[in-house]
Structures are given as structure tokens and as C-alpha cells.
Design an enzyme around this catalytic site. Sequence first.
Site, PDB file in Angstrom:
ATOM      1  N   CYS A 196       0.831  -1.208   0.000  1.00 18.26           N
ATOM      2  CA  CYS A 196       0.000   0.000   0.000  1.00 18.26           C
ATOM      3  C   CYS A 196       0.866   1.260   0.000  1.00 18.26           C
ATOM      4  CB  CYS A 196      -0.915  -0.040   1.225  1.00 18.26           C
ATOM      5  SG  CYS A 196      -1.791   1.484   1.570  1.00 18.26           S
ATOM      6  N   CYS A 226       0.092   3.756   2.791  1.00 19.48           N
ATOM      7  CA  CYS A 226       0.562   3.200   4.077  1.00 19.48           C
ATOM      8  C   CYS A 226       2.058   3.470   4.245  1.00 19.48           C
ATOM      9  CB  CYS A 226       0.320   1.691   4.139  1.00 19.48           C
ATOM     10  SG  CYS A 226      -1.417   1.209   4.092  1.00 19.48           S
TER      11      CYS A 226
END
Length: 161
Positions: free
Chosen positions: A81, A84
Site C-alpha cells: 500500500c 501506508c
Amino acid sequence: MAEQPVPSAANSQPDSVIVACPVDAALNRVPRVRMGQDPKCGTCHNSLFPGRAVEMTAANFERHTLKSELPVVIDFWAAWCGPCRTMSPNFEAAAKVLEPRVRMAKLDTEAMPEVSSRYAVRSIPTMIMIHKGREIARTSGAMPTQAIVQWIGNALSQAHL
């Protein structure tokens, strides 16, 4: 016989707090007056507040979320991600600011999908604040450090923690 002082709202908190060690998850009773004085784990002797997020595992999750008396803010993330990965250094920087008031933790949704399902995490990054096993607050999306600190401060205030 002398009268016992009546506890007021200001001093009604217990004199100590149960804190899970970030290294071995051992439970430690820490006097409130020592929380900001770099207390050490009674078992492994590492700092209880190292200024960085704890990696959540199946072995330590319950100790930090149910047994510890500190609110824990969990960053649900995954290595693939992009947002993230962008938020990760901001979350770590927030840990330096917020300890010992809260425990900051990271949970890899790929490694622990059952926990992500239990908390109905639908998008990442998602931050969830848990106190004594109960969800207090949640937000999704990458944030800069100051926004993380502000969100956690607001959540703590609203929960009266």
C-alpha cells in the site's frame, strides 16, 4: 480518629497503570508519577516507552489491547500500500510525541487478516484507537504527523481518557 480524605475527580485515578512491554508484552505496573521517567520492563529491562510503534502479532495483540490500561492506536497497513508506506514515518514520529499517553502500534493486514476482519477494516491505512478492548475511535487515510497527533488528542478528549 482522623478523617480519611474524600477522593476528588482530580485524584480518583489509580496510582499506577498496567503497561504491556513493547518488546516481550510482559505486563508491568507503573506508578503514574513515573510514566514520563523512562520506566523499564521488569522482565526484559527494555524501555516501556521507546518512542516508536510496536509491531502487533498474534502473540502480543491481546496483551496490548485488552490487558494493558493504555489506549492503543493501531495503524492497519500493508507493505504493498503506497499511502501506508507514505504515512509510516509520520506514525512513528507521532509515537515520539504521544508516548507515554498512548501506545502506538502497527498491524500488517496481510499477516493478521483475522484481526482486520474482526475490526471490519475495509481500507488502509486505517487507524483505530482501542482502550481496554473497546474501540474508541477510527479514521482512514494517510495523514501527516501533526494531523495524527491532533486526531489522537481529540479522540482521547472525547473518550475522557
